[in-house]
Design an enzyme around this catalytic site. Structure first.
Site, PDB file in Angstrom:
ATOM      1  N   ASP A 282     -25.999 -31.587  -5.856  1.00 21.50           N
ATOM      2  CA  ASP A 282     -26.968 -31.108  -4.870  1.00 21.50           C
ATOM      3  C   ASP A 282     -28.230 -31.964  -4.953  1.00 21.50           C
ATOM      4  OD1 ASP A 282     -28.624 -29.802  -3.163  1.00 21.50           O
ATOM      5  OD2 ASP A 282     -28.470 -27.829  -4.113  1.00 21.50           O
ATOM      6  N   LEU A 283     -28.467 -32.754  -3.913  1.00 25.54           N
ATOM      7  CA  LEU A 283     -29.630 -33.649  -3.924  1.00 25.54           C
ATOM      8  C   LEU A 283     -30.944 -32.877  -3.847  1.00 25.54           C
ATOM      9  CD1 LEU A 283     -28.500 -36.638  -1.639  1.00 25.54           C
ATOM     10  CD2 LEU A 283     -28.242 -36.349  -4.095  1.00 25.54           C
TER      11      LEU A 283
ATOM     12  N   TYR B 254     -30.404 -35.102   4.171  1.00 25.00           N
ATOM     13  CA  TYR B 254     -30.871 -34.044   5.077  1.00 25.00           C
ATOM     14  C   TYR B 254     -31.038 -34.736   6.428  1.00 25.00           C
ATOM     15  CZ  TYR B 254     -33.840 -30.320   6.930  1.00 25.00           C
ATOM     16  OH  TYR B 254     -34.368 -29.307   7.689  1.00 25.00           O
ATOM     17  N   THR B 255     -30.175 -34.410   7.405  1.00 24.88           N
ATOM     18  CA  THR B 255     -30.157 -35.175   8.657  1.00 24.88           C
ATOM     19  C   THR B 255     -30.599 -34.376   9.886  1.00 24.88           C
ATOM     20  OG1 THR B 255     -27.815 -34.636   8.888  1.00 24.88           O
ATOM     21  CG2 THR B 255     -28.343 -36.766   7.886  1.00 24.88           C
TER      22      THR B 255
ATOM     23  N   THR C  16     -32.467 -45.309   8.046  1.00 25.52           N
ATOM     24  CA  THR C  16     -32.505 -45.018   9.481  1.00 25.52           C
ATOM     25  C   THR C  16     -33.526 -45.848  10.257  1.00 25.52           C
ATOM     26  OG1 THR C  16     -33.093 -43.255  11.050  1.00 25.52           O
ATOM     27  CG2 THR C  16     -34.075 -43.101   8.896  1.00 25.52           C
ATOM     28  N   ASP C  17     -33.251 -46.011  11.537  1.00 29.90           N
ATOM     29  CA  ASP C  17     -34.213 -46.649  12.450  1.00 29.90           C
ATOM     30  C   ASP C  17     -35.467 -45.779  12.623  1.00 29.90           C
ATOM     31  OD1 ASP C  17     -32.593 -44.713  13.713  1.00 29.90           O
ATOM     32  OD2 ASP C  17     -32.818 -45.631  15.688  1.00 29.90           O
TER      33      ASP C  17
ATOM     34  N   TYR D  25     -38.535 -36.207   9.145  1.00 29.21           N
ATOM     35  CA  TYR D  25     -37.271 -36.833   8.711  1.00 29.21           C
ATOM     36  C   TYR D  25     -37.485 -38.320   8.410  1.00 29.21           C
ATOM     37  CZ  TYR D  25     -32.690 -39.079   9.315  1.00 29.21           C
ATOM     38  OH  TYR D  25     -31.562 -39.851   9.154  1.00 29.21           O
TER      39      TYR D  25
ATOM     40  N   LYS E 166     -36.986 -40.252   4.803  1.00 28.78           N
ATOM     41  CA  LYS E 166     -36.039 -41.354   4.598  1.00 28.78           C
ATOM     42  C   LYS E 166     -36.765 -42.602   4.090  1.00 28.78           C
ATOM     43  CE  LYS E 166     -32.191 -41.513   5.365  1.00 28.78           C
ATOM     44  NZ  LYS E 166     -31.031 -41.233   4.469  1.00 28.78           N
TER      45      LYS E 166
ATOM     46  N   TRP F 104     -28.452 -43.811  15.359  1.00 33.17           N
ATOM     47  CA  TRP F 104     -27.714 -43.094  16.412  1.00 33.17           C
ATOM     48  C   TRP F 104     -26.225 -42.950  16.067  1.00 33.17           C
ATOM     49  CZ3 TRP F 104     -29.559 -44.236  22.071  1.00 33.17           C
ATOM     50  CH2 TRP F 104     -30.960 -44.284  22.111  1.00 33.17           C
TER      51      TRP F 104
HETATM   52  N1  NAI Z   1     -26.728 -39.166  12.027  1.00 34.52           N
HETATM   53  C1  NAI Z   1     -27.499 -40.137  12.504  1.00 34.52           C
HETATM   54  O1  NAI Z   1     -27.699 -40.298  13.719  1.00 34.52           O
HETATM   55  C2  NAI Z   1     -28.143 -41.114  11.562  1.00 34.52           C
HETATM   56  C3  NAI Z   1     -27.926 -41.022  10.206  1.00 34.52           C
HETATM   57  N2  NAI Z   1     -28.510 -41.918   9.353  1.00 34.52           N
HETATM   58  C4  NAI Z   1     -28.317 -41.812   7.920  1.00 34.52           C
HETATM   59  O2  NAI Z   1     -26.944 -42.075   7.646  1.00 34.52           O
HETATM   60  C5  NAI Z   1     -26.520 -41.319   6.510  1.00 34.52           C
HETATM   61  C6  NAI Z   1     -25.277 -40.541   6.839  1.00 34.52           C
HETATM   62  O3  NAI Z   1     -25.548 -39.668   7.928  1.00 34.52           O
HETATM   63  P1  NAI Z   1     -24.412 -38.779   8.587  1.00 34.52           P
HETATM   64  O4  NAI Z   1     -23.112 -39.053   7.920  1.00 34.52           O
HETATM   65  O5  NAI Z   1     -24.536 -38.917  10.052  1.00 34.52           O
HETATM   66  O6  NAI Z   1     -24.937 -37.331   8.165  1.00 34.52           O
HETATM   67  P2  NAI Z   1     -24.223 -35.920   8.272  1.00 34.52           P
HETATM   68  O7  NAI Z   1     -25.279 -34.951   8.639  1.00 34.52           O
HETATM   69  O8  NAI Z   1     -22.965 -36.010   9.044  1.00 34.52           O
HETATM   70  O9  NAI Z   1     -23.810 -35.660   6.744  1.00 34.52           O
HETATM   71  C7  NAI Z   1     -24.741 -35.463   5.742  1.00 34.52           C
HETATM   72  C8  NAI Z   1     -24.022 -35.250   4.427  1.00 34.52           C
HETATM   73  O10 NAI Z   1     -25.016 -34.964   3.443  1.00 34.52           O
HETATM   74  C9  NAI Z   1     -24.616 -33.818   2.739  1.00 34.52           C
HETATM   75  N3  NAI Z   1     -25.790 -33.154   2.206  1.00 34.52           N
HETATM   76  C10 NAI Z   1     -26.823 -32.586   2.887  1.00 34.52           C
HETATM   77  N4  NAI Z   1     -27.696 -32.030   2.030  1.00 34.52           N
HETATM   78  C11 NAI Z   1     -27.204 -32.261   0.777  1.00 34.52           C
HETATM   79  C12 NAI Z   1     -27.642 -31.927  -0.526  1.00 34.52           C
HETATM   80  N5  NAI Z   1     -28.757 -31.214  -0.731  1.00 34.52           N
HETATM   81  N6  NAI Z   1     -26.905 -32.342  -1.584  1.00 34.52           N
HETATM   82  C13 NAI Z   1     -25.772 -33.034  -1.403  1.00 34.52           C
HETATM   83  N7  NAI Z   1     -25.304 -33.372  -0.194  1.00 34.52           N
HETATM   84  C14 NAI Z   1     -26.007 -32.986   0.885  1.00 34.52           C
HETATM   85  C15 NAI Z   1     -23.856 -32.984   3.752  1.00 34.52           C
HETATM   86  O11 NAI Z   1     -23.059 -32.002   3.122  1.00 34.52           O
HETATM   87  C16 NAI Z   1     -23.049 -34.072   4.431  1.00 34.52           C
HETATM   88  O12 NAI Z   1     -21.921 -34.416   3.630  1.00 34.52           O
HETATM   89  C17 NAI Z   1     -27.737 -40.457   6.115  1.00 34.52           C
HETATM   90  O13 NAI Z   1     -28.433 -41.130   5.086  1.00 34.52           O
HETATM   91  C18 NAI Z   1     -28.593 -40.436   7.363  1.00 34.52           C
HETATM   92  O14 NAI Z   1     -29.954 -40.241   7.044  1.00 34.52           O
HETATM   93  C19 NAI Z   1     -29.265 -42.958   9.818  1.00 34.52           C
HETATM   94  C20 NAI Z   1     -29.509 -43.104  11.158  1.00 34.52           C
HETATM   95  C21 NAI Z   1     -28.979 -42.183  12.134  1.00 34.52           C
END
Ligand code: NAI
Length: 297
Positions: free
Chosen positions: A37-38, A62-63, A102-103, A126, A130, A151
């Site tokens: 748990d982060l 946290y997204t 992220t952008d 957010y 990041k 995105w």
């Molecule tokens: N979704 C988007 O549009 C964008 C995402 N990103 C970055 O890309 C990366 C991946 O994003 P996605 O896969 O889209 O996100 P997502 O929202 O689909 O998945 C997030 C993951 O983090 C986990 N998580 C959340 N809180 C947690 C905690 N306290 N401890 C452990 N795990 C935790 C969730 O269970 C999930 O597995 C992230 O670093 C995000 O900031 C960057 C730019 C855009």
């Protein structure tokens, strides 16, 4: 190569697991809540057991961009201190870490693609969390790569493409913001890029040039309205639901969090240093839409 990745349900995590499954010499081990748990950075080292790992990828975050405005401390802990703790755990084992960013670390006030050296200036909680994560990771582990993407959509989890297809199933017209410019990026393309970068980090441990911040989004430019139209075109071609896109302004669609008006990323450094280029965003839309349709039907 054995990759330890944080999170089990996320778009990038699931894409990484799927894409690595096509390779014979790569194994992905995903660790997520409740074991890791982060939000409890002090417990991260004990929860991450990198025995046998060659590299750690921090893809958990946290997204919830809008929700972060009302709980900025939690976003900061998970995306800032939590990310730093993952990088520190990797450093203690002498392992490289790949941090996904992220952008939204940029303010988006200009109309030229952002380079890695351009000044950051997040306009949301957010984005600030990041950026704190980027800094924490780099401070904790010099053997690190920060990959800023944008995105993100995929066949997995919650994302814009899935939302648009759901809406098209119930409406003839969907209003979509047309004055935010960026690059929709498939998590499957992100996964391929992460695999390539991770392999380089493992293969060339002493090469400092491979480390640092890199931009990693799809090629091309789009507004959210352009992206929605491409999703509906792909859906129509596959026999799925479609809708008209009504182009609106950000002012007409108020959200708790501000978003950058322009956040295209110049990905030239990733291409030169790591030999990695992501496809144009339009190329990746149809295959993801087809998979989402199969799920929705
Ligand atoms: N979704 C988007 O549009 C964008 C995402 N990103 C970055 O890309 C990366 C991946 O994003 P996605 O896969 O889209 O996100 P997502 O929202 O689909 O998945 C997030 C993951 O983090 C986990 N998580 C959340 N809180 C947690 C905690 N306290 N401890 C452990 N795990 C935790 C969730 O269970 C999930 O597995 C992230 O670093 C995000 O900031 C960057 C730019 C855009």
């Amino acid at each position: 190569m054995r990759i330890l990745v944080t999170g089990t349900e996320g778009q990038v995590v699931r894409s990484l697991t799927e894409r690595a499954g096509r390779l014979t010499d790569v194994e992905v081990v995903a660790v997520g809540r409740p074991a890791l748990d982060l939000a409890r950075p002090e417990a991260v080292a004990a929860a991450l057991d990198p025995v046998g790992a060659d590299v750690i990828v921090n893809a958990a975050a946290y997204t919830a961009v809008d929700q972060a405005e009302s709980e900025p401390e939690l976003a900061d802990t998970i995306n800032g201190a939590g990310a730093g703790a993952v990088a520190a755990a990797a450093a203690r084992r002498g392992l490289p870490v790949v941090q996904i960013s992220t952008d939204y670390v940029f303010d988006g006030s200009r109309e030229r693609a952002y380079g890695e050296e351009d000044a950051t200036g997040p306009v949301s909680a957010y984005g600030r969390s990041k950026l704190a994560g980027e800094r924490a990771v780099q401070a904790a582990n010099a053997n690190s790569v920060v990959l800023r993407t944008a995105w993100v959509y995929s066949p997995f989890g919650k994302n814009f493409a899935k939302t648009m297809l759901r809406l098209a199933g119930t409406r003839d017209e969907v209003a979509v913001v047309d004055d935010q410019i960026g690059a929709p990026t498939s998590a499957l393309d992100i996964a391929d890029a992460i695999l390539a970068v991770a392999a380089q980090l493992v293969a060339r441990p002493g090469d400092d040039g491979l480390r640092g911040v890199f931009h990693m989004s799809a090629a091309g430019r789009a507004s959210w309205a352009d992206f929605a139209e491409a999703i509906f075109a792909a859906s129509r071609a596959a026999g799925g639901p479609t809708a008209q896109v009504k182009r609106i302004t950000t002012a007409e669609f108020p959200t708790p969090a501000r978003r950058p008006a322009y956040s295209r990323l110049d990905c030239g450094k990733l291409e030169v240093v790591h030999g990695v280029t992501l496809p144009d965003w339009r190329e990746s839309v149809p295959s993801v839409v087809e998979r989402l349709l199969a799920e929705i039907r």
